[in-house]
Design a protein around this motif. Sequence first.
Motif, PDB file in Angstrom:
ATOM      1  N   GLU A  58      48.214   4.221  30.667  1.00  0.00           N
ATOM      2  CA  GLU A  58      49.312   5.043  31.176  1.00  0.00           C
ATOM      3  C   GLU A  58      48.843   6.460  31.465  1.00  0.00           C
ATOM      4  O   GLU A  58      49.300   7.086  32.426  1.00  0.00           O
ATOM      5  N   ARG A  59      47.936   6.962  30.641  1.00  0.00           N
ATOM      6  CA  ARG A  59      47.397   8.313  30.852  1.00  0.00           C
ATOM      7  C   ARG A  59      46.374   8.301  31.992  1.00  0.00           C
ATOM      8  O   ARG A  59      46.343   9.204  32.822  1.00  0.00           O
ATOM      9  N   GLU A  60      45.554   7.266  32.028  1.00  0.00           N
ATOM     10  CA  GLU A  60      44.478   7.206  33.024  1.00  0.00           C
ATOM     11  C   GLU A  60      45.009   7.031  34.441  1.00  0.00           C
ATOM     12  O   GLU A  60      44.458   7.588  35.391  1.00  0.00           O
ATOM     13  N   HIS A  61      46.080   6.262  34.603  1.00  0.00           N
ATOM     14  CA  HIS A  61      46.584   5.944  35.941  1.00  0.00           C
ATOM     15  C   HIS A  61      47.868   6.704  36.296  1.00  0.00           C
ATOM     16  O   HIS A  61      48.485   6.424  37.330  1.00  0.00           O
ATOM     17  N   THR A  62      48.261   7.647  35.465  1.00  0.00           N
ATOM     18  CA  THR A  62      49.314   8.639  35.731  1.00  0.00           C
ATOM     19  C   THR A  62      50.733   8.088  35.730  1.00  0.00           C
ATOM     20  O   THR A  62      51.603   8.594  35.015  1.00  0.00           O
ATOM     21  N   THR A  63      51.001   7.064  36.532  1.00  0.00           N
ATOM     22  CA  THR A  63      52.392   6.668  36.756  1.00  0.00           C
ATOM     23  C   THR A  63      52.862   5.374  36.101  1.00  0.00           C
ATOM     24  O   THR A  63      54.063   5.077  36.161  1.00  0.00           O
ATOM     25  N   PRO A  64      52.001   4.546  35.468  1.00  0.00           N
ATOM     26  CA  PRO A  64      52.509   3.287  34.900  1.00  0.00           C
ATOM     27  C   PRO A  64      53.668   3.443  33.929  1.00  0.00           C
ATOM     28  O   PRO A  64      54.580   2.597  33.918  1.00  0.00           O
ATOM     29  N   TYR A  65      53.656   4.498  33.129  1.00  0.00           N
ATOM     30  CA  TYR A  65      54.759   4.684  32.179  1.00  0.00           C
ATOM     31  C   TYR A  65      56.095   4.745  32.917  1.00  0.00           C
ATOM     32  O   TYR A  65      57.121   4.288  32.389  1.00  0.00           O
ATOM     33  N   ILE A  66      56.082   5.259  34.134  1.00  0.00           N
ATOM     34  CA  ILE A  66      57.319   5.383  34.915  1.00  0.00           C
ATOM     35  C   ILE A  66      57.733   4.038  35.487  1.00  0.00           C
ATOM     36  O   ILE A  66      58.823   3.530  35.194  1.00  0.00           O
ATOM     37  N   TRP A  67      56.863   3.426  36.318  1.00  0.00           N
ATOM     38  CA  TRP A  67      57.301   2.194  36.972  1.00  0.00           C
ATOM     39  C   TRP A  67      57.304   0.976  36.058  1.00  0.00           C
ATOM     40  O   TRP A  67      57.907  -0.045  36.395  1.00  0.00           O
ATOM     41  N   GLU A  68      56.708   1.093  34.882  1.00  0.00           N
ATOM     42  CA  GLU A  68      56.769   0.017  33.902  1.00  0.00           C
ATOM     43  C   GLU A  68      58.045   0.069  33.058  1.00  0.00           C
ATOM     44  O   GLU A  68      58.288  -0.813  32.246  1.00  0.00           O
ATOM     45  N   ASN A  69      58.839   1.127  33.255  1.00  0.00           N
ATOM     46  CA  ASN A  69      60.073   1.281  32.481  1.00  0.00           C
ATOM     47  C   ASN A  69      61.281   1.468  33.407  1.00  0.00           C
ATOM     48  O   ASN A  69      61.921   2.524  33.408  1.00  0.00           O
ATOM     49  N   PRO A  70      61.628   0.421  34.171  1.00  0.00           N
ATOM     50  CA  PRO A  70      62.769   0.540  35.091  1.00  0.00           C
ATOM     51  C   PRO A  70      64.102   0.696  34.374  1.00  0.00           C
ATOM     52  O   PRO A  70      65.103   1.041  35.015  1.00  0.00           O
ATOM     53  N   ASP A  71      64.117   0.454  33.068  1.00  0.00           N
ATOM     54  CA  ASP A  71      65.333   0.690  32.299  1.00  0.00           C
ATOM     55  C   ASP A  71      65.533   2.170  32.006  1.00  0.00           C
ATOM     56  O   ASP A  71      66.654   2.623  31.734  1.00  0.00           O
ATOM     57  N   LYS A  72      64.430   2.953  32.078  1.00  0.00           N
ATOM     58  CA  LYS A  72      64.505   4.389  31.811  1.00  0.00           C
ATOM     59  C   LYS A  72      64.518   5.221  33.093  1.00  0.00           C
ATOM     60  O   LYS A  72      65.054   6.340  33.117  1.00  0.00           O
ATOM     61  N   PHE A  73      63.893   4.700  34.145  1.00  0.00           N
ATOM     62  CA  PHE A  73      63.768   5.452  35.399  1.00  0.00           C
ATOM     63  C   PHE A  73      64.268   4.622  36.574  1.00  0.00           C
ATOM     64  O   PHE A  73      64.148   3.393  36.586  1.00  0.00           O
ATOM     65  N   ARG A  74      64.777   5.315  37.568  1.00  0.00           N
ATOM     66  CA  ARG A  74      65.282   4.650  38.773  1.00  0.00           C
ATOM     67  C   ARG A  74      64.132   4.544  39.767  1.00  0.00           C
ATOM     68  O   ARG A  74      63.649   5.554  40.288  1.00  0.00           O
ATOM     69  N   ILE A  75      63.712   3.303  40.043  1.00  0.00           N
ATOM     70  CA  ILE A  75      62.508   3.052  40.817  1.00  0.00           C
ATOM     71  C   ILE A  75      62.874   2.599  42.231  1.00  0.00           C
ATOM     72  O   ILE A  75      63.605   1.629  42.412  1.00  0.00           O
ATOM     73  N   GLY A  76      62.352   3.303  43.235  1.00  0.00           N
ATOM     74  CA  GLY A  76      62.560   2.920  44.624  1.00  0.00           C
ATOM     75  C   GLY A  76      61.262   2.482  45.268  1.00  0.00           C
ATOM     76  O   GLY A  76      60.177   2.876  44.832  1.00  0.00           O
ATOM     77  N   ASN A  77      61.359   1.670  46.314  1.00  0.00           N
ATOM     78  CA  ASN A  77      60.162   1.162  46.985  1.00  0.00           C
ATOM     79  C   ASN A  77      60.357   1.103  48.493  1.00  0.00           C
ATOM     80  O   ASN A  77      61.437   0.786  48.979  1.00  0.00           O
ATOM     81  N   VAL A  78      59.297   1.431  49.214  1.00  0.00           N
ATOM     82  CA  VAL A  78      59.298   1.365  50.675  1.00  0.00           C
ATOM     83  C   VAL A  78      58.438   0.184  51.097  1.00  0.00           C
ATOM     84  O   VAL A  78      57.259   0.099  50.714  1.00  0.00           O
ATOM     85  N   VAL A  79      59.015  -0.708  51.864  1.00  0.00           N
ATOM     86  CA  VAL A  79      58.262  -1.863  52.347  1.00  0.00           C
ATOM     87  C   VAL A  79      57.917  -1.674  53.824  1.00  0.00           C
ATOM     88  O   VAL A  79      58.577  -0.932  54.550  1.00  0.00           O
ATOM     89  N   TRP A  80      56.882  -2.331  54.240  1.00  0.00           N
ATOM     90  CA  TRP A  80      56.425  -2.282  55.630  1.00  0.00           C
ATOM     91  C   TRP A  80      57.507  -2.875  56.516  1.00  0.00           C
ATOM     92  O   TRP A  80      57.942  -4.010  56.316  1.00  0.00           O
ATOM     93  N   GLU A  81      57.935  -2.118  57.497  1.00  0.00           N
ATOM     94  CA  GLU A  81      59.082  -2.527  58.303  1.00  0.00           C
ATOM     95  C   GLU A  81      58.811  -3.759  59.160  1.00  0.00           C
ATOM     96  O   GLU A  81      59.741  -4.379  59.687  1.00  0.00           O
TER      97      GLU A  81
END
Length: 269
Positions: free
Chosen positions: A164-187
């Motif tokens: 989580e520290r090495e890759h910066t963001t896993p703590y965020i996207w691994e906890n969708p119950d704590k954070f609101r996660i959005g995603n952009v897909v290729w149109e």
Amino acid sequence: MDTFPNIVTLIQARMGSIRLPGKTMLTLAGKPLIVRMYERVAKSNYAGKIIVVITKEQEDDELLKICKQNNIEIFRGSTNDLLDRHYQCAKIFDADVVLKIPSDCPLIDPEIIDKVILYYINNRDKYDFVSNLHPPSYPDGNDVEVISFKVLENAWINAKKDFEREHTTPYIWENPDKFRIGNVVWETGLDYSMTHRFTIDYKEDYEFIQRVYDELYHTNPGFGLNDILNLLERKPMIRKINQMYVGLNWYRNHIKDLKTISPEQTKHI
């Protein structure tokens, strides 16, 4: 939207890559990769202030030198705690929003960067974190993550696991119950994330990217994703240069630890 937020874009880089040491200084169309990388990100309309975040290791003095020569702003921080490196830099530059892009994406399309940023900006009341990686659909090497500073700070305080520290963001996207996660897909509706590799981690990746630059840069310095895909259609042998590594990413080393990543989203070699 009342006021446009202060966006700070952080390109993480280092000389000490294990598999391809010094890859950020390899030459693409006559300049170091890190410079070409910066140029592509700078073509984004919404990237704000762009900073290359490197380590304090002596070997990164070379990166410091080349960035200064090209008027690229530098921040130096922790070697292995990338979360701390990003947080400390974002704090110094008073970021409202942090745009995270790794330096191993020298073919990244600025239009994709803008799509992800604008999706976040236009939906700030809905999302804390937006990327084009959960799930991915673009060719690997177009990685864009957008995080509010407050959420980055939350991760900095609470993330405990090494990955989580090495890759910066896993703590965020691994906890969708704590954070609101959005995603952009290729149109296009296509998913090339496991079939097309535009990132650099091995010498064959460099040979592939170097060939793409040699083919496209001199006539069209601002070439984008469609230009690359058209080139690969015309000259399929170029795509084969690093084909053995498609689908390979850092997830493979932590697949047992990750809750939101499936084995189908990576491969082993």
